[in-house]
Design a protein around this motif. Structure first.
Motif, short mmCIF file in Angstrom:
data_model
loop_
_atom_site.label_atom_id
_atom_site.label_comp_id
_atom_site.label_asym_id
_atom_site.label_seq_id
_atom_site.Cartn_x
_atom_site.Cartn_y
_atom_site.Cartn_z
N ALA A 104 3.57 6.79 -21.07
CA ALA A 104 2.18 7.15 -21.27
C ALA A 104 1.24 6.16 -20.58
O ALA A 104 0.14 6.53 -20.18
CB ALA A 104 1.86 7.23 -22.75
N THR A 105 1.68 4.90 -20.43
CA THR A 105 0.79 3.96 -19.77
C THR A 105 0.72 4.32 -18.28
O THR A 105 1.70 4.76 -17.69
CB THR A 105 1.32 2.51 -19.88
N ALA A 106 -0.45 4.12 -17.73
CA ALA A 106 -0.65 4.50 -16.32
C ALA A 106 0.32 3.72 -15.45
O ALA A 106 0.38 2.50 -15.53
CB ALA A 106 -2.08 4.20 -15.91
N PRO A 107 1.08 4.43 -14.61
CA PRO A 107 2.00 3.70 -13.73
C PRO A 107 1.19 2.86 -12.74
O PRO A 107 0.08 3.23 -12.38
CB PRO A 107 2.76 4.82 -13.01
N GLU A 108 1.78 1.72 -12.32
CA GLU A 108 1.07 0.92 -11.31
C GLU A 108 0.93 1.78 -10.05
O GLU A 108 1.73 2.67 -9.80
CB GLU A 108 1.85 -0.37 -11.02
N ILE A 109 -0.09 1.49 -9.29
CA ILE A 109 -0.34 2.34 -8.12
C ILE A 109 0.59 1.93 -6.99
O ILE A 109 0.39 0.92 -6.33
CB ILE A 109 -1.81 2.27 -7.67
N THR A 110 1.63 2.72 -6.79
CA THR A 110 2.56 2.46 -5.70
C THR A 110 2.55 3.68 -4.78
O THR A 110 1.91 4.68 -5.08
CB THR A 110 3.98 2.20 -6.23
N GLY A 111 3.27 3.57 -3.69
CA GLY A 111 3.33 4.69 -2.77
C GLY A 111 2.09 4.82 -1.91
O GLY A 111 1.89 5.81 -1.22
N VAL A 112 1.24 3.79 -1.94
CA VAL A 112 -0.04 3.89 -1.26
C VAL A 112 0.09 3.74 0.26
O VAL A 112 -0.54 4.46 1.01
CB VAL A 112 -1.02 2.83 -1.82
N ASN A 113 0.93 2.83 0.67
CA ASN A 113 1.01 2.57 2.11
C ASN A 113 2.23 3.18 2.78
O ASN A 113 2.81 2.60 3.68
CB ASN A 113 0.99 1.05 2.36
N ASP A 114 2.58 4.33 2.31
CA ASP A 114 3.75 4.98 2.89
C ASP A 114 3.34 5.80 4.11
O ASP A 114 2.61 6.78 3.99
CB ASP A 114 4.38 5.90 1.82
N PRO A 115 3.81 5.40 5.31
CA PRO A 115 3.39 6.14 6.50
C PRO A 115 3.99 7.54 6.59
O PRO A 115 3.63 8.31 7.48
CB PRO A 115 3.91 5.27 7.65
#
Ligand code: BES
Ligand code: ZN
Length: 608
Positions: A9-20
């Motif tokens: 339920a906790t917001a996942p950390e923001i990953t996947g941002v710099n995926d080309p």
């Protein structure tokens, strides 16, 4: 470490941002759950249905999904009645098109109505004749690296994880399995429901449909295979429970509940694929004598390296594969001893050297950290990630000592479970743990050179194997005139045979090849790795007695690791290109799109 409701339920950390390799913008809106409802149509070779996606909004921008060659019919809110505006971006080669959905605030779920395209590369639709049983059609998916988007509209980045459920409708009499909790019996109505409670990245989405059955090996391991294959498979993989136990002993609990295998038809383009809870694998590891089960250890190891701790982008692919090769060796060492594991490590080093020679030791593709932006990730995924990655981990282990290294790895898997890892973060943690006040040691191990420079650094671990040295002596004796029938090969395992073949000189005389085959029956070997090395040697030496075997192997087997080098060798040989083209005409329809793409390029390139 099962994820609790509170954790999810906790917001996942923001990953996947710099995926080309993904259009999705998780910093704006990120998917958290997928519900798939699919109809599997073998006549039309098409999946049709809906993907309902739960997402979390981080700003007011659109939700962006990756798609490639999908037919999008409609996008609605969760009720299925209110249409939502959407845009499909211009297609980019191998990346596909961004699907941007405008969802008004308050909408937390969108439903995409779609069907797959006729040539979706993630899907292979097989006619009954291409299966072992020859009676029923078969479908399997292959999503890694960025093919999930060709069968599901999804945020297709290894940095974005979600749970999923699915309902799949298949023709009567067939079974369906997914990378989820799976049925053990066929359903009467052809409807199967799946639940995947752990968050996974899109490249681990998987589905297989066909006439297969399940047999348990023990309470938590088992095998799916076609009825004509199941008993052979159960025999071959009898050690699965021991493998899982060994893996847990090394690096902590197996987090996925069940661990099963499914034996696919021979056109499967890979050896194995680590789909969670159910490894997909090639039938070419059914050697009959359990000699190729290392592959199972490899895919099982991915349940930690890759599936629990996942490469952030495909540029960090070595974190998935290098760690897995290392881990796989450790499992095999526990089961079969150090001399066995060392032989395997040496075969790996051999592959590493060959790959570096092929790519060139200044090629940036021989770095561990890759730069695949603007390229199809498939083109940059070579043995480097596997074997150079493993070698670096051996360098580190040799420095820290095994005990400290194992502790580090255990806590690495625990601390980063269900999260992503990139090369920089790994190096940082490594430094913190072992090299805090010791820049000199860090430099002396050349770690940054291993990671960021091409070629093989000077401190490649030296591995010695008495068993390989013995095999080399036998080969030498033969080259010096001892008849093959007088060689002492009674204790040779498959690894020694592989080494024996690999270190023969590149050119041999026809009588020599004839003698070897008549004595050791390589052409009849049930071990596909040995057969492959033998056929490669035959092509290299224009030994045409093996032509029928080469032809039949290439038509029957679509595993790229075998098929690509054999075609490469054929093209180089005198008159071989015509032979290669003739074989390929028959073989191509049997091959998976992934293998096809590789061989098409090979046979069409102008410089040969
Ligand atoms: N994850 C890979 C297969 C893969 C890699 C698929 C990259 C798509 C893109 C799998 O774990 C693997 O490495 N398979 C190897 C076998 C292994 C024993 C080295 C293979 O298929 O040969
Ligand atoms: Zn792997």
């Amino acid at each position: 470490m099962k994820e609790t409701a509170a954790q999810s339920a906790t917001a996942p950390e923001i990953t996947g941002v710099n995926d080309p390799h993904s259009f999705s913008k998780p910093e704006s809106a990120v998917m958290t759950h997928l519900f798939l409802e699919l109809n599997v149509d073998f006549k039309e070779k098409k999946l049709t249905g809906t993907a309902t996606i739960d997402f979390e909004r981080r700003d007011s921008e659109d939700l962006i999904l990756d798609t490639r060659d999908l037919n999008i019919f409609r996008v609605t809110d969760e009720t299925g009645s209110k249409d939502l505006p959407y845009r499909l971006g211009n297609p980019v080669p191998f990346m596909g098109s961004a699907l941007s959905i405008s969802a008004p605030t308050g909408v937390k779920q969108v439903k995409v109505f779609y069907s797959t395209g006729p040539d979706a590369p993630a899907l292979q639709w097989l006619d009954p004749s291409q299966t072992a049983g020859k009676k029923s059609p078969f479908l399997f998916t292959q999503s890694e690296a960025i093919l999930a988007r060709t069968w599901v509209p999804v945020q297709d980045s290894p940095g974005i994880r979600f749970t999923y459920d699915a309902v799949v409708h298949v023709p009567g009499g067939l079974m369906a399995v997914m990378s989820a909790e799976n049925p053990k019996e066929k359903s009467a109505d052809g409807i199967y429901s799946f639940h995947m409670p752990q968050r996974i990245p899109a490249y681990l989405l998987a589905l297989a449909v066909g006439d297969f059955v399940f047999k348990a090996v023990d309470q938590r391991t088992g095998i799916y295979a076609e009825p004509v294959t199941i008993d052979k498979a159960v025999y071959e993989f009898a050690k699965m429970p021991e493998m899982v136990a060994a893996a847990e002993k090394l690096y902590g609990p197996y987090e996925w509940g069940q661990y099963d295998l499914i034996i696919l038809p021979p056109s499967f383009p890979f050896g194995g694929m680590e789909n969670p809870r159910i490894t997909f694998c090639t039938p070419t590891i059914l050697a009959g004598d359990r000699s190729l089960t290392t592959l199972v250890a490899h895919e099982l190891a991915h349940s930690w390296s890759g599936n629990l701790v996942t490469n952030a982008t495909w540029n960090d692919f070595w974190l998935n594969e290098g760690f897995t090769v290392y881990f796989e060796n450790r499992i095999m060492e526990l089961l079969y001893g150090k001399d066995f594991a060392d032989m395997q490590r040496l075969l790996g080093q051999q592959d590493l050297k060959e790959t570096v020679a092929e790519l060139g030791d200044t090629s940036r593709d021989t770095q561990l950290k890759l730069d695949l932006k603007g390229r199809d990730p498939d083109d940059g995924m070579t043995d480097i990630a596997y074997e150079k990655g493993n070698s670096l981990l051996l360098v580190i282990e040799n420095y820290t000592g095994r005990k400290a290294w194992d502790e580090f790895l255990r806590s690495y898997f625990q601390k980063h479970a269900f999260k992503t890892m990139d090369t920089e973060k790994f190096l940082e943690e490594l430094k913190l743990q072992f090299f805090q006040d010791n820049k000199k040691a860090w430099d002396s191990l050349q770690i940054e050179k291993w990671v960021y420079q091409p070629g093989i650094p000077s401190n490649l671990p030296v591995i010695r194997s008495a068993r390989f040295e013995y095999a080399e002596q036998q080969a030498k004796a033969w080259l010096q005139g001892t008849p093959a029938s007088s060689l002492d090969v009674t204790r040779f395992s498959a690894f020694e045979w592989m080494h024996f073949l690999q270190q023969l000189p590149p050119t041999l005389k026809e009588e020599q090849l004839k003698e070897l085959d008549e004595t050791f029956h390589f052409t009849q070997s049930g071990n596909s790795e040995i057969l492959f090395l033998w056929l490669q040697l035959c092509i290299r030496n224009n030994y045409h007695q093996s032509d029928p075997a080469i032809e039949s192997f290439l038509i029957h087997v679509g595993r790229r690791k075998f098929v690509k080098p054999l075609f490469t060798e054929l093209i180089k040989s005198p008159g071989g290109k015509a032979f290669a083209k003739r074989i390929y005409e028959t073989a191509r329809p049997n091959y998976h799109a992934i293998t096809r793409q590789t061989i098409d390029e090979l046979l069409n390139s102008n410089n040969n």
